[in-house]
Design a protein around this motif. Sequence first.
Motif, mmCIF file in Angstrom:
data_model
loop_
_atom_site.group_PDB
_atom_site.id
_atom_site.type_symbol
_atom_site.label_atom_id
_atom_site.label_comp_id
_atom_site.label_asym_id
_atom_site.label_seq_id
_atom_site.Cartn_x
_atom_site.Cartn_y
_atom_site.Cartn_z
ATOM 1 N N ARG A 105 0.826 -1.204 0.000
ATOM 2 C CA ARG A 105 0.000 0.000 0.000
ATOM 3 C C ARG A 105 0.858 1.250 0.000
ATOM 4 N N ASN A 107 -0.102 5.610 0.516
ATOM 5 C CA ASN A 107 -1.120 6.628 0.755
ATOM 6 C C ASN A 107 -2.447 6.008 1.171
ATOM 7 N N ALA A 109 -3.921 3.250 0.240
ATOM 8 C CA ALA A 109 -4.602 2.414 -0.746
ATOM 9 C C ALA A 109 -3.690 1.270 -1.173
ATOM 10 N N TYR A 173 -4.100 0.012 -9.130
ATOM 11 C CA TYR A 173 -3.978 0.737 -7.874
ATOM 12 C C TYR A 173 -5.137 1.717 -7.787
ATOM 13 N N ARG A 174 -5.898 1.627 -6.710
ATOM 14 C CA ARG A 174 -7.101 2.447 -6.543
ATOM 15 C C ARG A 174 -8.103 2.225 -7.671
ATOM 16 N N GLU A 399 -5.089 12.432 -6.622
ATOM 17 C CA GLU A 399 -6.436 12.255 -7.186
ATOM 18 C C GLU A 399 -6.563 12.822 -8.596
#
Length: 427
Positions: A105, A107, A109, A173-174, A399
């Motif tokens: 992981r 951050n 996530a 990822y995410r 983001e």
Amino acid sequence: MALHQELNQGTGMAELTIEGMDTALSPSVEKPGTGVAPLMTSRARFVKQPVEPDPEAPLPFEFTGTGGEYFRIWVVNLLLTILTVGIYSAWAKVRRLQYFYRNTRVNGAVFDYHGKPIAILKGRIVAVALVGAYQVSFNISPVAALGVGVVLCAVMPWLLARAFRFKMVNSSYRGVHFRFRGTVGEAYRKLIIFPVMLGAIGLFVWSVATSFSRNPGFGMILLIVLLPLLALAATVPLAHHFLKRYQHEHADFGTTAFYYHGRVSGFFKTYAKALGFLFLGSIPAGIFGFLTGKIHSVLVNTMFGWLFTLLYGALSAYAFYLFVRAYLDSRVQNMVWNHTELGQHRFESNASARKLLWIHATNLLLITFTLGLYKPFAAIRLIKYRVQSLTLVPGGPLEDFIADRNEDNVGSAGQEAGDLFDIDIAL
């Protein structure tokens, strides 16, 4: 400074507010019989302002897997693979990679792996067929083996290109998938040098060995050994640089591209220093031989003496290689990731050769003394240290990444052949 004052007519109290401080001042009232007014009482309230997180603060990678958890997965995978004569190995690989990915992981996530066992099984069948063809041709004649070897070297860039694509599109990822834009043509232009050099070295050794008598002199033996080593010394660092450059520069996270700006001189310096550590490797190899010499002399005379001899040779070679492997693993990881960027973000790696040497050495001893049962714990120790040596240094909010969900249906033959031939293809 902002200051407001209000008078409550019903109580005669004044309310003062000074940038988040509320103070109530009670009116002065004389205490009967004393003529003394009490001190004013106050009530203060401080409002804590929320602190905005720094979008460019370094984000270290974390690995949360444990040896106990992975041991249960490893035992089940091993037993089912044996019972199914290797067929379950494809499902075992998916379970293993999903455990590693989902425990990595950054951050807050985690990563995920989406490879399909059936696709992996098909790839392994192709890989076994390639190796089987080489073994059969070697039993027929050295010329046939050389021809098959040349064919394998010729298809190696194609296998690598397919391998990179398969692994990247099945990683996320995410919820955002990675992608790989490298083409087979680019793979041949950048990666063909190493297979060609391997083929040329094999042809040279075979031609020299068959052209002279069965009792060549010392000079001829030195020539046969020295020239291939010099050729490899000049080729391996260059090929490794081209491999990492091709691998990183053609990778994307969503629609954001990776960029690699490392120089080939770094690989030459790293491999040159590694040769010095190769001589130091004789120290642990000698210690290992001294400690296990008596045990080996007893076991070699048993029914399974040939097996013990094979294992003893492999362990001795691994002990000899410990110094070189620890140094190369740490330096190459640091050099590659410290020169890799993802859009405006970059990476930092600080893996230590000494710590990796300690991990490898203790893993080897514990695996030997536990007859292999410590292997899953050793894998967790190694991957935990290497993952946690990485840090993501954002250049802005994460983001902002935009997911590009274009499907990339690619076969896994290249991936599985790469695994079987033990080629470093992991990003």
